[in-house]
Design a protein around this motif. Structure first.
Motif, PDB file in Angstrom:
ATOM      1  N   GLY A  23      15.122  31.988   3.971  1.00 20.55           N
ATOM      2  CA  GLY A  23      14.753  32.762   5.152  1.00 20.55           C
ATOM      3  C   GLY A  23      15.136  32.092   6.459  1.00 20.55           C
ATOM      4  N   ASP A  24      16.154  31.255   6.431  1.00 18.77           N
ATOM      5  CA  ASP A  24      16.600  30.519   7.617  1.00 18.77           C
ATOM      6  C   ASP A  24      17.482  31.405   8.493  1.00 18.77           C
ATOM      7  N   LEU A  25      17.129  31.507   9.767  1.00 17.79           N
ATOM      8  CA  LEU A  25      17.883  32.335  10.708  1.00 17.79           C
ATOM      9  C   LEU A  25      19.324  31.840  10.861  1.00 17.79           C
ATOM     10  N   GLU A  26      19.549  30.539  10.783  1.00 12.67           N
ATOM     11  CA  GLU A  26      20.912  30.002  10.922  1.00 12.67           C
ATOM     12  C   GLU A  26      21.810  30.470   9.786  1.00 12.67           C
ATOM     13  N   ILE A  27      21.267  30.598   8.593  1.00 13.29           N
ATOM     14  CA  ILE A  27      22.059  31.094   7.464  1.00 13.29           C
ATOM     15  C   ILE A  27      22.432  32.551   7.716  1.00 13.29           C
ATOM     16  N   SER A  28      21.493  33.336   8.218  1.00 14.62           N
ATOM     17  CA  SER A  28      21.771  34.743   8.533  1.00 14.62           C
ATOM     18  C   SER A  28      22.880  34.859   9.576  1.00 14.62           C
ATOM     19  N   GLN A  29      22.822  34.028  10.586  1.00  8.92           N
ATOM     20  CA  GLN A  29      23.851  34.037  11.631  1.00  8.92           C
ATOM     21  C   GLN A  29      25.206  33.614  11.080  1.00  8.92           C
ATOM     22  N   MET A  30      25.204  32.633  10.194  1.00  6.46           N
ATOM     23  CA  MET A  30      26.446  32.169   9.577  1.00  6.46           C
ATOM     24  C   MET A  30      27.079  33.286   8.747  1.00  6.46           C
ATOM     25  N   ILE A  31      26.264  33.993   7.980  1.00  2.87           N
ATOM     26  CA  ILE A  31      26.761  35.102   7.159  1.00  2.87           C
ATOM     27  C   ILE A  31      27.379  36.174   8.048  1.00  2.87           C
ATOM     28  N   SER A  32      26.685  36.530   9.113  1.00 10.73           N
ATOM     29  CA  SER A  32      27.199  37.553  10.035  1.00 10.73           C
ATOM     30  C   SER A  32      28.534  37.134  10.634  1.00 10.73           C
ATOM     31  N   ARG A  33      28.612  35.869  11.040  1.00  7.26           N
ATOM     32  CA  ARG A  33      29.852  35.364  11.641  1.00  7.26           C
ATOM     33  C   ARG A  33      31.010  35.411  10.645  1.00  7.26           C
ATOM     34  N   PHE A  34      30.760  34.981   9.404  1.00  7.73           N
ATOM     35  CA  PHE A  34      31.807  34.997   8.392  1.00  7.73           C
ATOM     36  C   PHE A  34      32.216  36.422   8.022  1.00  7.73           C
ATOM     37  N   GLU A  35      31.250  37.338   7.956  1.00  7.44           N
ATOM     38  CA  GLU A  35      31.581  38.731   7.629  1.00  7.44           C
ATOM     39  C   GLU A  35      32.400  39.377   8.735  1.00  7.44           C
ATOM     40  N   ARG A  36      32.093  39.049   9.987  1.00  5.93           N
ATOM     41  CA  ARG A  36      32.913  39.573  11.100  1.00  5.93           C
ATOM     42  C   ARG A  36      34.330  39.015  11.019  1.00  5.93           C
ATOM     43  N   CYS A  37      34.429  37.751  10.691  1.00  2.00           N
ATOM     44  CA  CYS A  37      35.739  37.115  10.545  1.00  2.00           C
ATOM     45  C   CYS A  37      36.541  37.805   9.446  1.00  2.00           C
ATOM     46  N   MET A  38      35.907  38.070   8.321  1.00  2.76           N
ATOM     47  CA  MET A  38      36.573  38.755   7.206  1.00  2.76           C
ATOM     48  C   MET A  38      37.002  40.161   7.606  1.00  2.76           C
ATOM     49  N   ALA A  39      36.141  40.871   8.324  1.00  3.63           N
ATOM     50  CA  ALA A  39      36.476  42.234   8.750  1.00  3.63           C
ATOM     51  C   ALA A  39      37.680  42.221   9.689  1.00  3.63           C
ATOM     52  N   LYS A  40      37.728  41.249  10.560  1.00  7.37           N
ATOM     53  CA  LYS A  40      38.854  41.128  11.488  1.00  7.37           C
ATOM     54  C   LYS A  40      40.151  40.866  10.729  1.00  7.37           C
ATOM     55  N   ILE A  41      40.087  40.011   9.742  1.00  7.75           N
ATOM     56  CA  ILE A  41      41.267  39.686   8.942  1.00  7.75           C
ATOM     57  C   ILE A  41      41.735  40.921   8.171  1.00  7.75           C
ATOM     58  N   ASP A  42      40.789  41.655   7.581  1.00  6.86           N
ATOM     59  CA  ASP A  42      41.140  42.855   6.815  1.00  6.86           C
ATOM     60  C   ASP A  42      41.822  43.889   7.696  1.00  6.86           C
ATOM     61  N   VAL A  43      41.423  43.975   8.959  1.00  9.11           N
ATOM     62  CA  VAL A  43      42.020  44.941   9.878  1.00  9.11           C
ATOM     63  C   VAL A  43      43.392  44.472  10.335  1.00  9.11           C
ATOM     64  N   GLU A  44      43.553  43.181  10.553  1.00  6.60           N
ATOM     65  CA  GLU A  44      44.809  42.643  11.061  1.00  6.60           C
ATOM     66  C   GLU A  44      45.913  42.613  10.008  1.00  6.60           C
TER      67      GLU A  44
END
Length: 56
Positions: A23-44
């Protein structure tokens, strides 16, 4: 980053499991950041394929 993303996807799965257990907020933020990165790569990626076709 491109190519086989299996390792990255598996790591995200492990992070999500850790997030649920800890339940660590930093882990949640890390997941969000990595998922955004993946979405950007998939679009590019198609754009670069299109550019390669123009060069040929």
């Amino acid at each position: 980053m491109n190519g086989d993303q299996t390792t990255f996807i598996e790591a995200l799965g492990l992070l999500k499991t850790a997030e649920e257990r800890v339940g660590d907020l930093e882990i949640s933020q890390m997941i969000s950041r990595f998922e955004r990165c993946m979405a950007k790569i998939d679009v590019e990626e198609p754009a670069s394929e299109f550019q390669d076709a123009l060069v040929d």
